[in-house]
Design a protein around this motif. Structure first.
Motif, PDB file in Angstrom:
ATOM      1  N   GLU A 170       0.934  -1.336   0.041  1.00 16.34           N
ATOM      2  CA  GLU A 170       0.004   0.003   0.000  1.00 16.34           C
ATOM      3  C   GLU A 170       0.710   1.202  -0.140  1.00 16.34           C
ATOM      4  N   ARG A 171       2.069   1.059  -0.299  1.00 16.04           N
ATOM      5  CA  ARG A 171       3.068   2.352  -0.432  1.00 16.04           C
ATOM      6  C   ARG A 171       2.774   3.509  -1.053  1.00 16.04           C
ATOM      7  N   GLN A 172       3.182   4.550  -0.649  1.00 16.16           N
ATOM      8  CA  GLN A 172       3.158   5.745  -1.519  1.00 16.16           C
ATOM      9  C   GLN A 172       4.451   6.262  -1.637  1.00 16.16           C
ATOM     10  N   VAL A 173       4.758   6.607  -3.207  1.00 12.86           N
ATOM     11  CA  VAL A 173       6.121   6.537  -3.648  1.00 12.86           C
ATOM     12  C   VAL A 173       6.305   8.217  -4.304  1.00 12.86           C
ATOM     13  N   ALA A 174       7.337   9.031  -3.700  1.00 14.94           N
ATOM     14  CA  ALA A 174       7.451  10.230  -4.425  1.00 14.94           C
ATOM     15  C   ALA A 174       8.834  10.481  -5.067  1.00 14.94           C
ATOM     16  N   VAL A 175       9.026  10.849  -6.134  1.00 15.82           N
ATOM     17  CA  VAL A 175      10.374  10.868  -6.941  1.00 15.82           C
ATOM     18  C   VAL A 175      10.483  12.651  -7.183  1.00 15.82           C
ATOM     19  N   VAL A 176      11.551  12.965  -6.631  1.00 16.36           N
ATOM     20  CA  VAL A 176      12.004  14.374  -6.937  1.00 16.36           C
ATOM     21  C   VAL A 176      13.093  14.570  -7.258  1.00 16.36           C
ATOM     22  N   SER A 177      13.446  15.875  -8.086  1.00 13.73           N
ATOM     23  CA  SER A 177      14.643  16.106  -8.671  1.00 13.73           C
ATOM     24  C   SER A 177      14.657  17.486  -9.476  1.00 13.73           C
ATOM     25  N   ALA A 178      15.923  18.047  -9.631  1.00 14.01           N
ATOM     26  CA  ALA A 178      15.831  19.435 -10.364  1.00 14.01           C
ATOM     27  C   ALA A 178      15.806  19.220 -11.864  1.00 14.01           C
ATOM     28  N   THR A 179      16.165  17.725 -12.393  1.00 17.54           N
ATOM     29  CA  THR A 179      15.994  17.730 -13.687  1.00 17.54           C
ATOM     30  C   THR A 179      15.553  16.383 -13.616  1.00 17.54           C
ATOM     31  N   ILE A 180      14.510  15.999 -14.705  1.00 16.17           N
ATOM     32  CA  ILE A 180      14.044  14.299 -14.870  1.00 16.17           C
ATOM     33  C   ILE A 180      13.772  14.509 -16.425  1.00 16.17           C
ATOM     34  N   THR A 181      14.679  13.404 -16.929  1.00 13.67           N
ATOM     35  CA  THR A 181      14.543  13.258 -18.250  1.00 13.67           C
ATOM     36  C   THR A 181      13.248  12.273 -18.546  1.00 13.67           C
ATOM     37  N   ASP A 182      13.034  12.154 -19.942  1.00 13.70           N
ATOM     38  CA  ASP A 182      11.873  11.153 -20.211  1.00 13.70           C
ATOM     39  C   ASP A 182      12.499   9.713 -19.739  1.00 13.70           C
ATOM     40  N   GLU A 183      13.535   9.379 -19.757  1.00  9.08           N
ATOM     41  CA  GLU A 183      13.929   8.178 -19.417  1.00  9.08           C
ATOM     42  C   GLU A 183      13.718   7.791 -17.911  1.00  9.08           C
ATOM     43  N   ILE A 184      14.101   8.663 -17.207  1.00 12.92           N
ATOM     44  CA  ILE A 184      13.910   8.641 -15.692  1.00 12.92           C
ATOM     45  C   ILE A 184      12.238   8.628 -15.437  1.00 12.92           C
ATOM     46  N   GLU A 185      11.560   9.216 -16.062  1.00 10.33           N
ATOM     47  CA  GLU A 185      10.213   9.383 -15.706  1.00 10.33           C
ATOM     48  C   GLU A 185       9.381   8.104 -16.042  1.00 10.33           C
ATOM     49  N   LEU A 186       9.957   7.355 -17.215  1.00 14.79           N
ATOM     50  CA  LEU A 186       9.396   6.216 -17.522  1.00 14.79           C
ATOM     51  C   LEU A 186       9.832   5.063 -16.468  1.00 14.79           C
ATOM     52  N   VAL A 187      11.222   5.111 -16.088  1.00 14.41           N
ATOM     53  CA  VAL A 187      11.505   4.150 -15.056  1.00 14.41           C
ATOM     54  C   VAL A 187      10.574   4.332 -13.710  1.00 14.41           C
ATOM     55  N   ALA A 188      10.600   5.640 -13.361  1.00 14.79           N
ATOM     56  CA  ALA A 188       9.778   5.922 -12.037  1.00 14.79           C
ATOM     57  C   ALA A 188       8.413   5.375 -12.136  1.00 14.79           C
ATOM     58  N   LYS A 189       7.787   5.470 -13.421  1.00 17.85           N
ATOM     59  CA  LYS A 189       6.250   5.285 -13.519  1.00 17.85           C
ATOM     60  C   LYS A 189       6.064   3.608 -13.368  1.00 17.85           C
ATOM     61  N   ASN A 190       7.281   2.943 -13.852  1.00 16.54           N
ATOM     62  CA  ASN A 190       7.077   1.597 -13.531  1.00 16.54           C
ATOM     63  C   ASN A 190       7.248   1.047 -12.268  1.00 16.54           C
ATOM     64  N   LEU A 191       7.590   1.998 -11.349  1.00 18.57           N
ATOM     65  CA  LEU A 191       7.755   1.823  -9.866  1.00 18.57           C
ATOM     66  C   LEU A 191       6.736   2.375  -8.834  1.00 18.57           C
ATOM     67  N   MET A 192       5.633   2.887  -9.496  1.00 20.97           N
ATOM     68  CA  MET A 192       4.813   3.614  -9.022  1.00 20.97           C
ATOM     69  C   MET A 192       3.314   3.258  -9.359  1.00 20.97           C
ATOM     70  N   ASN A 193       2.483   3.829  -8.799  1.00 15.51           N
ATOM     71  CA  ASN A 193       0.980   3.663  -8.966  1.00 15.51           C
ATOM     72  C   ASN A 193       0.267   4.950  -9.728  1.00 15.51           C
ATOM     73  N   ASP A 194       0.157   4.997 -10.946  1.00 19.52           N
ATOM     74  CA  ASP A 194      -0.530   6.174 -11.646  1.00 19.52           C
ATOM     75  C   ASP A 194       0.150   7.706 -10.936  1.00 19.52           C
ATOM     76  N   PRO A 195       1.349   7.767 -11.176  1.00 22.51           N
ATOM     77  CA  PRO A 195       1.925   9.157 -10.655  1.00 22.51           C
ATOM     78  C   PRO A 195       1.386  10.316 -11.322  1.00 22.51           C
ATOM     79  N   ILE A 196       1.263  11.329 -10.495  1.00 29.69           N
ATOM     80  CA  ILE A 196       1.013  12.851 -11.114  1.00 29.69           C
ATOM     81  C   ILE A 196       2.453  13.341 -11.305  1.00 29.69           C
ATOM     82  N   ARG A 197       2.230  14.152 -12.564  1.00 28.67           N
ATOM     83  CA  ARG A 197       3.757  14.781 -12.937  1.00 28.67           C
ATOM     84  C   ARG A 197       3.732  16.375 -12.536  1.00 28.67           C
ATOM     85  N   LEU A 198       4.511  16.795 -11.811  1.00 28.32           N
ATOM     86  CA  LEU A 198       4.533  18.108 -11.326  1.00 28.32           C
ATOM     87  C   LEU A 198       5.836  18.613 -11.887  1.00 28.32           C
TER      88      LEU A 198
END
Length: 386
Positions: A170-198
């Motif tokens: 039931e975990r909640q995951v947040a990924v934060v950074s000053a720069t997020i590339t398309d590749e990193i965003e894709l990797v992040a999404k695979n580890l998360m549950n329908d994340p919102i992109r800010l």
């Protein structure tokens, strides 16, 4: 400030800021609503509090259980996060401990026996403690990857993925950074549950100071002398970046020999050496601190007047990460590049959006203009040897 209304009294009473930053006003309500988040915001825009405050609101300090995990790629960043949390949990039941490499593992195991509410750690040490069955991942419901672009890079990706997947379903995951590339965003999404992109840009920041981007043309072999000269300017307090650790050590030896108020930070230094160097820099005994990107990851140093690119960075992301350390919290700053002839083409690409100003080092001063307009010196740019 709508999100503050949902917070407990301890957080309300400790909030002393005039206003929240854009990333805080976007990210805090989403985390309080249980959403997974991928957030991109420049260095120094309040990302730490944007994830720390929702964690403090949601964990229960009375439970003898480790409920939240914050991962960071460097020891310094982990320690800074712990210091922020300690400030905000004072007077509450919430506890925090750091789990970083380079520190005594047995002592960390003893602290884990007391079931701290929140742990902050570096990936290598976290894995060691999980394998030793000292850190129980199944209890953890809140996970944050700070400097997520680095934690999800190929170096750490497998380790981080395994840690996340071992946590509570039931975990909640947040990924934060000053720069997020398309590749990193894709990797992040695979580890998360329908994340919102800010996404917050420098232009969205109401308190950004004016930052000048400038360069000085110099031969590569003269960069050490130029750094030494700059370090004697009373108005300078700079973080300087190099691309190569071996060159960094050579610079260290040359500058020490000439007794300049300059120090070097590299990742293989002991924890004590790093802390002492940073303390001397914060006290002003050192005017320029030279580091690689890895060694400087997450360093939050207030009041930097300059960022100096001793070597031109390889990518625009590197340039932005480094440059974002000056001009924070409404202060002005300067991003100065020491530019040798072979680096000019790369620099032109990186600085397209910044309209950099040419400067020259003349009679112990950094002055606007080129060598033809200042002092009539010969241009230091050399033609390539055949």
């Amino acid at each position: 400030m709508s999100f503050l209304e949902k917070m407990d009294d301890n957080i309300k009473n400790k909030w002393k800021f005039e206003r929240e930053t854009p990333i805080q006003s976007q990210m805090i309500p989403e985390l309080l609503n249980g959403r997974d988040v991928v957030a991109e915001s420049p260095t120094g825009t309040g990302k730490t509090l944007a994830y720390v405050l929702p964690i403090l609101q949601q964990v229960d300090g009375k439970k003898m259980q480790t409920q939240a995990l914050i991962m960071a790629p460097s020891q310094e960043l982990a320690m800074q996060i712990v210091n922020v949390i300690r400030e905000w949990v004072e007077g509450t039941d919430i506890t925090v401990t750091q789990l970083i490499g380079g520190a005594n593992m047995q002592r960390q195991i003893e602290r884990l026996k007391k079931k701290p509410t929140i742990v902050v750690g570096t990936p290598g040490r976290l894995v060691e403690l999980v394998k030793a069955k000292r850190l129980k991942m199944h209890d953890i419901r809140y996970i944050v990857l700070d400097e997520g672009d680095q934690l999800l890079s190929r170096d750490y990706r497998v380790i981080v993925k395994d840690l996340i997947e071992a946590a509570n379903p039931e975990r909640q995951v947040a990924v934060v950074s000053a720069t997020i590339t398309d590749e990193i965003e894709l990797v992040a999404k695979n580890l998360m549950n329908d994340p919102i992109r800010l996404h917050v840009s420098v232009e969205d920041m109401p308190l950004s100071g004016k930052v000048v981007h400038s360069f000085v043309k110099t031969d590569a072999r003269d960069k050490t002398d130029l750094l030494r000269g700059l370090s004697h300017l009373p108005s300078i307090r700079a973080l300087a970046f190099m691309n190569n650790v071996d060159q960094l050590r050579m610079k260290d030896m040359k500058l020490q020999y000439n007794e300049a108020p300059v120090a070097v930070l590299y990742s293989s230094m002991s924890k004590f050496e790093r802390q002492e160097t940073l303390e001397n820099f914060r006290k002003g005994e050192i005017r320029i601190l030279i580091a690689t990107d890895l060694a400087a990851r997450g360093l939050d140093i207030q009041g930097l007047t300059h960022v100096i690119h001793v070597d031109v960075p390889h990518t625009i992301e590197q340039y932005l990460h480094r440059s974002g350390r000056t001009g924070r919290a409404g202060e002005d700053g300067e991003v100065l590049t020491l530019l040798s002839y072979p680096e000019e083409r790369t620099y032109r690409k990186l600085s397209k959006g910044f309209k950099p100003v040419q400067k020259v080092w003349y009679k112990g001063k950094l002055m606007e203009g080129n060598s033809k307009t200042v002092g009539g010196q010969k241009d230091v740019k050399k033609t390539k040897k055949k």
